[in-house]
Design a protein around this motif. Structure first.
Motif, PDB file in Angstrom:
ATOM      1  N   LEU A 211       0.814  -1.226   0.000  1.00 53.16           N
ATOM      2  CA  LEU A 211       0.000   0.000   0.000  1.00 53.16           C
ATOM      3  C   LEU A 211       0.841   1.267   0.000  1.00 53.16           C
ATOM      4  O   LEU A 211       0.301   2.363  -0.152  1.00 53.16           O
ATOM      5  N   GLU A 212       2.135   1.135   0.219  1.00 52.36           N
ATOM      6  CA  GLU A 212       3.048   2.273   0.393  1.00 52.36           C
ATOM      7  C   GLU A 212       2.541   3.195   1.496  1.00 52.36           C
ATOM      8  O   GLU A 212       2.511   4.420   1.362  1.00 52.36           O
ATOM      9  N   ASP A 213       2.206   2.578   2.618  1.00 48.20           N
ATOM     10  CA  ASP A 213       1.664   3.303   3.774  1.00 48.20           C
ATOM     11  C   ASP A 213       2.738   3.391   4.857  1.00 48.20           C
ATOM     12  O   ASP A 213       2.995   2.426   5.581  1.00 48.20           O
ATOM     13  N   ARG A 214       3.359   4.553   4.978  1.00 45.24           N
ATOM     14  CA  ARG A 214       4.480   4.722   5.895  1.00 45.24           C
ATOM     15  C   ARG A 214       4.033   4.642   7.357  1.00 45.24           C
ATOM     16  O   ARG A 214       4.767   4.146   8.215  1.00 45.24           O
ATOM     17  N   ALA A 215       2.839   5.121   7.671  1.00 46.85           N
ATOM     18  CA  ALA A 215       2.352   5.073   9.052  1.00 46.85           C
ATOM     19  C   ALA A 215       2.142   3.641   9.513  1.00 46.85           C
ATOM     20  O   ALA A 215       2.514   3.269  10.633  1.00 46.85           O
ATOM     21  N   VAL A 216       1.538   2.843   8.667  1.00 50.87           N
ATOM     22  CA  VAL A 216       1.310   1.439   9.013  1.00 50.87           C
ATOM     23  C   VAL A 216       2.640   0.699   9.120  1.00 50.87           C
ATOM     24  O   VAL A 216       2.846  -0.126  10.017  1.00 50.87           O
ATOM     25  N   TYR A 217       3.562   0.996   8.220  1.00 52.35           N
ATOM     26  CA  TYR A 217       4.895   0.391   8.286  1.00 52.35           C
ATOM     27  C   TYR A 217       5.545   0.674   9.636  1.00 52.35           C
ATOM     28  O   TYR A 217       6.052  -0.233  10.315  1.00 52.35           O
ATOM     29  N   ASP A 218       5.543   1.926  10.049  1.00 51.87           N
ATOM     30  CA  ASP A 218       6.181   2.296  11.316  1.00 51.87           C
ATOM     31  C   ASP A 218       5.513   1.628  12.509  1.00 51.87           C
ATOM     32  O   ASP A 218       6.183   1.238  13.472  1.00 51.87           O
ATOM     33  N   LYS A 219       4.206   1.489  12.442  1.00 53.19           N
ATOM     34  CA  LYS A 219       3.515   0.846  13.555  1.00 53.19           C
ATOM     35  C   LYS A 219       3.912  -0.621  13.662  1.00 53.19           C
ATOM     36  O   LYS A 219       4.139  -1.143  14.761  1.00 53.19           O
ATOM     37  N   ALA A 220       4.005  -1.300  12.524  1.00 59.04           N
ATOM     38  CA  ALA A 220       4.403  -2.708  12.530  1.00 59.04           C
ATOM     39  C   ALA A 220       5.801  -2.878  13.106  1.00 59.04           C
ATOM     40  O   ALA A 220       6.049  -3.776  13.924  1.00 59.04           O
ATOM     41  N   VAL A 221       6.710  -2.030  12.709  1.00 56.65           N
ATOM     42  CA  VAL A 221       8.088  -2.123  13.211  1.00 56.65           C
ATOM     43  C   VAL A 221       8.133  -1.827  14.702  1.00 56.65           C
ATOM     44  O   VAL A 221       8.851  -2.487  15.470  1.00 56.65           O
ATOM     45  N   SER A 222       7.367  -0.847  15.142  1.00 56.21           N
ATOM     46  CA  SER A 222       7.350  -0.491  16.561  1.00 56.21           C
ATOM     47  C   SER A 222       6.862  -1.655  17.425  1.00 56.21           C
ATOM     48  O   SER A 222       7.467  -1.973  18.454  1.00 56.21           O
TER      49      SER A 222
END
Length: 390
Positions: A211-222
């Motif tokens: 999705l190229e969703d940076r917010a979701v990416y960061d949440k998953a990594v966190s």
């Protein structure tokens, strides 16, 4: 869909990541595609090896192509509502969804290696059937079911959209991932066994890339960063393992109970070791998949988890191989079930690329080659990751 309130609550939680950036913000400015578990350089390496009939890749490819997941006559079985109880009982579409997702990934790999468009066409047919139909996951295993299927879908979608192209309904598929899958998994489940939340974050990360969703990416990594110390113990953690934040597990007695009554902790022990090695393997595989996907996006999570994963695989591989009796202090002197086809991605990252000696893990990995699929969320990892330096 389960309801607008649940969806809005989940997406609202994601939006908080944008409003309050944290030190863990690490999403790429530009996403790399294909970049979920496998990258184009890795796939090119595999294609060259298969075409040269080099081993173990050719044997792994032949095993994949002989599997029903690569069949050009496969008929997808989508459902509007997939209902999965504990251990998939009831099983209303659970097996069908997981296996269709893995089949789409298998077919996308088959297309990449052969460039026979029939395989891409079949992968698209399966993904289109589900994106036109599914609206919800229900019952107690809904988060895990969503995670398992949601881990496989974006692997296939990345290859088809960004290498094959010519997929008119890719936008509808993206909407399915955002509206049906993400709300069920994006916030994690802190108090569950660790394989649940790690699988949920694997799917969340893969979906975020597609999705190229940076917010979701960061949440998953966190969430991944806090879950790993709560899933694999290192002596540097202290006398007790870390607890998952927000789980409410905070006393010694609660931690020991959460670790399935294990009270002696050593490097590499997993929160699920004394439950069984199979679920431990699920969690370790998901963790390796997360680190590998992040690497394709320019983030080095391997550096953060290398010690936990090398010790975890080393400890479990040793006892899986039966090289010595299980000591009485470990799970009462016995373990249950097998680690499964879960070692290739981590072994390749840690041994092939980083040069870390992993004798027991290497022996187990080579003994299991060529790995197939667990029919849940792992598939063909000897083919994609054995001795792959890319």
């Amino acid at each position: 869909m389960r309801g607008k309130s649940a969806l809005l609550a989940a997406l609202s939680a994601v939006s908080l990541v944008v409003a309050v950036p944290s030190r863990s913000s690490a999403a790429p400015t530009t996403f790399t595609h294909p970049g979920v578990l496998v990258s184009k350089p890795q796939l090119d390496f595999v294609r060259d090896k298969v075409n040269a009939s080099a081993q173990p890749w050719r044997g792994a490819y032949d095993r994949m192509m002989a599997h029903p997941f690569s069949s050009l006559s496969r008929v997808p079985k989508p459902r509007a509502v997939v209902e999965c109880g504990s251990y998939s009982n009831p099983n209303h579409g659970c097996t069908d969804e997981r296996e269709d997702a893995l089949a789409a990934y298998t077919l996308s790999l088959a297309w990449y290696i052969t460039r026979d468009n029939r395989y891409a066409t079949k992968a698209i047919e399966i993904m289109d059937a589900w994106s036109a139909t599914i609206r919800d996951h229900t019952n107690s295993n809904a988060p895990l079911q969503t995670a398992w299927a949601g881990s496989s879908w974006p692997r296939a979608a990345e290859i088809i959209k960004h290498v094959h192209g010519n997929w008119p309904n890719s936008g509808r598929f993206a909407t399915m991932l955002r509206d049906v899958y993400l709300p069920e998994i994006v916030n994690g489940r802190a108090a569950t066994n660790g394989n649940w939340e790690l699988s949920m974050m694997e799917a969340t990360l893969g979906i975020s890339v597609f999705l190229e969703d940076r917010a979701v990416y960061d949440k998953a990594v966190s969430i991944f960063r806090t879950r790993m110390p709560a899933f694999v113990y290192l002596a540097s953690d202290g006398s007790l393992p870390k607890a998952p934040p927000g789980s409410g597990i905070d006393t010694r007695a609660e931690i020991i109970s959460y670790w399935h009554d294990q009270s002696t902790f050593v490097n590499g022990l997993s929160q699920e070791t004394c439950r069984d090695f199979t679920h431990t393997g699920y969690g370790l595989a998901a963790a390796a998949h997360i680190a590998e996907t992040a690497r394709h996006q320019g983030q080095d999570l391997w550096a953060e988890v290398r010690e936990r994963l090398r010790h975890a695989y080393g400890l479990h591989a040793k006892y899986q191989l039966g090289a010595e009796p299980v000591p009485s202090w470990l799970c009462g002197g016995s373990f249950k079930q097998a680690l499964g086809p879960t070692t290739e991605v981590a072994f390749n990252a840690l041994n092939t690329r980083l040069g870390i000696a992993m004798t027991n893990t290497q022996t187990l990995t080579e003994r299991q080659r060529p790995t197939g699929t667990d029919r849940l969320f792992t598939g063909w990892e000897t083919l994609t990751h054995a001795s792959n330096p890319a």
